[in-house]
Enzyme design. Structure first.
Site, PDB file in Angstrom:
ATOM      1  N   GLY A 242      41.172  37.843  47.428  1.00 45.73           N
ATOM      2  CA  GLY A 242      42.697  37.098  47.839  1.00 45.73           C
ATOM      3  C   GLY A 242      42.690  37.305  49.650  1.00 45.73           C
ATOM      4  O   GLY A 242      41.629  37.936  50.168  1.00 45.73           O
ATOM      5  N   GLY A 246      48.184  39.469  51.178  1.00 46.02           N
ATOM      6  CA  GLY A 246      48.346  39.603  49.829  1.00 46.02           C
ATOM      7  C   GLY A 246      47.919  40.811  49.264  1.00 46.02           C
ATOM      8  O   GLY A 246      48.392  41.577  48.324  1.00 46.02           O
ATOM      9  N   GLU A 266      39.123  42.541  47.631  1.00 49.37           N
ATOM     10  CA  GLU A 266      38.355  41.862  48.497  1.00 49.37           C
ATOM     11  C   GLU A 266      39.042  41.099  49.272  1.00 49.37           C
ATOM     12  O   GLU A 266      39.769  40.020  48.989  1.00 49.37           O
ATOM     13  CB  GLU A 266      37.255  41.109  48.101  1.00 49.37           C
ATOM     14  CG  GLU A 266      36.287  40.600  48.720  1.00 49.37           C
ATOM     15  CD  GLU A 266      35.452  39.222  48.262  1.00 49.37           C
ATOM     16  OE1 GLU A 266      35.401  38.319  48.902  1.00 49.37           O
ATOM     17  OE2 GLU A 266      34.929  39.519  47.147  1.00 49.37           O
ATOM     18  N   CYS A 303      33.632  33.567  50.829  1.00 47.44           N
ATOM     19  CA  CYS A 303      33.978  35.046  51.651  1.00 47.44           C
ATOM     20  C   CYS A 303      32.853  35.597  52.678  1.00 47.44           C
ATOM     21  O   CYS A 303      33.203  36.344  53.201  1.00 47.44           O
ATOM     22  CB  CYS A 303      34.446  36.067  50.572  1.00 47.44           C
ATOM     23  SG  CYS A 303      33.638  35.991  49.019  1.00 47.44           S
TER      24      CYS A 303
END
Length: 525
Positions: A242, A246, A266, A303
């Site tokens: 995320g 967060g 991650e 990502c």
């Protein structure tokens, strides 16, 4: 399509009757999707975790063979609803059907890979030091050790991978393979997809005769529900893919508990690409095409999309820049996952383009409709990048920032200035690479995966893969969320000294009934 209930799954029971507050949103049209999902109550969340703790007493001792059968059953069940997923997930995420079918295959492949790991059994790293009662001045005891599961694990679904990093994704597969029951927190971007997969997992729990509580799925606002889950004393570890904000908030909660727990997040990566002069001279157009494809793949929402491209301006970089600008300018707009991600990309791209030290080289089309993103190519100097921390921030979307430097010393300064990353890529000829060994040595300290003459998007699910990196790429740079080493995030070492053979775990017994590889008195057997 399978029946969607709009409820959490608490062991074998549905959640309660609260008003729906979590709705999927079609990112193309803005339409609220039905059904809505009621947030899990405090009592239901506690019940899910308590069931997981009870299940651990059985599931934590389940044989590798039985865990493997369970993981394969989950994969079979997910494949059986592949058409349903291919219809629903695009409505919730804007991702094309082909991507969903690909991701379904990857998810099932991960589950089966971890099934093979659990079944084979060597992952426990069994070590045996035999007793030597004749040793002087003191006898040597019999000492044996192996990895054991931690206990109930909280898994947080990712926004950008509704299957492979969500309900039955890599965190779930590795935790279950280790013997840890899981409580999954669904992501608000794809609640219906989460329920479909959750139903498939629950059916596998029943079919395999495993205890209620081996799996639960809960819905609710991330801050309240996620925080309560991480704080629950029966949760022994958690995994998340995320945002940096967060992830860091949950990291702090995990560390501040009366009993701190490992939290594997991650979070953030700009995945720098270094293009060395020889490679640029040799294959400029191919590199431009490859970089464009990598930066725009999945609307830049992987990502590992390359958000930073580093070039030596003492060589002729302009043909490469011109080709890349042409490709970016001709790119069609595409739909991002949800309004929040879309708004963040627009804001970040606007701030980057508005920086006096940054040139907006090319902007792609944005398209019509909600949550549309256009590709973007920016350019700045090494001096500006090194003096302005904001230029190294992740811009989650289809863009890259080209940074030009005037030689090896400045290139190394750029590499050394980087935060922890998931990946770094170097394009070079054999001569380039031989001349830049120091760059490779620096990058090894900065990232989890160094890529030579390829692009970082596309993470192979295999035994050797490392999908992690130093902070802030992940919360713990010693870990990986992809590849079979991921299982070790959810285990701890236990040592057995002086045990009668019959009381030892089977992996440590003298006869080695499982036939696994073990280290005996320092020698592999």
């Amino acid at each position: 399509m399978a029946n969607l209930t709009g409820k959490s799954i608490i062991g074998f029971q549905p959640g309660g009757e609260g008003d729906p507050t979590v709705f999927g949103v079609n990112p193309v049209t803005g339409e609220l999707l039905q059904p809505g999902y009621a947030a899990v109550s405090e009592a239901e969340l506690n019940r899910a975790v308590e069931l997981a703790a009870d299940a651990f007493e059985v599931f934590g001792k389940t044989s590798g063979t039985d865990k493997a059968a369970f993981l394969r059953k989950i994969a079979d069940n997910i494949e059986a609803i592949g058409d349903d997923l291919a219809r629903l997930a695009p409505q919730e995420t804007g991702l094309p059907e082909g991507r969903i079918r690909m991701e379904t295959g990857r998810t099932c492949g991960q589950l089966r890979l971890f099934a093979s790991v659990a079944e084979e059994g060597t992952w426990v790293d069994a070590r045996i030091d035999l007793a030597d009662p004749e040793r002087v001045p003191v006898p040597k005891p019999d000492v044996r050790s192996m990895e054991r599961p931690l206990g109930p694990v909280a898994v947080f679904c990712a926004s950008n991978f509704p299957l492979a990093f969500s309900v039955a994704g890599g965190d779930t597969a590795s935790a279950l393979a280790a013997g840890c029951p899981i409580v999954v927190k669904a992501h608000h971007s794809h609640p219906g997809t989460a329920e479909l997969v959750g139903q498939a997992v629950t059916a596998a729990v029943r079919d395999c005769g495993l205890p209620e509580g081996t799996f639960s799925l809960v819905y609710g606002p991330g801050r309240e529900t996620g925080s309560a889950l991480v704080r629950h004393p029966a949760i022994k570890a958690a995994g998340l893919t995320g945002s940096r904000a967060g992830g860091q908030a949950l990291m702090k909660l995990a560390a501040d508990r009366p009993e701190p727990i490992p939290f594997y997040a991650e979070m953030s990566s700009i995945n720098p690409v270094f293009i060395l002069p020889g490679a640029l001279a040799e294959r400029s157009e191919q590199l431009a095409a490859g970089l464009h494809g990598s930066m725009t793949l999945g609307v830049g929402q992987f990502c590992t999309n390359p958000g930073l491209t580093i070039l030596d301006s003492t060589t002729d970089i302009e043909p490469f820049v011109a080709k890349l600008a042409e490709l970016v300018g001709g790119s069609s707009g595409a739909t991002m996952l949800n309004p929040g991600i879309s708004a963040a990309y627009d804001s970040g791209a606007g701030a980057l383009g508005g920086n006096d030290a940054v040139e907006a080289v090319a902007l792609g089309q944005t398209g019509d409709g909600q949550c549309q993103a256009g590709a973007a190519l920016f350019r700045t100097s090494a001096e500006a990048f090194l003096s302005d921390e904001s230029l190294s921030a992740e811009l989650f979307g289809p863009s890259t920032l080209m940074v030009t430097h005037d030689g090896a010393d400045k290139m190394l300064a750029l590499a050394k200035s980087l935060e922890g990353q998931l990946t770094a890529t170097v394009h070079g000829t054999a001569a380039d690479l031989d001349a830049n060994c120091e760059l490779l040595e620096v990058l090894e300290t900065k990232v989890g995966r160094v890529v030579i003459n390829a692009f970082p998007t596309g993470v192979e699910v295999c035994h050797a893969m490392v999908h992690g990196g130093p902070f802030p790429a992940t919360s713990d740079g010693r870990s990986t969320s992809v590849g079979t080493r991921a299982i070790h995030r959810f285990t701890r070492l236990v040592c057995y000294q002086g045990f009668p053979d019959a009381l030892l775990p089977v992996e440590l017994r003298e006869s080695n009934p499982l036939g696994i590889r073990r280290l005996v008195d320092g020698e592999p057997h």
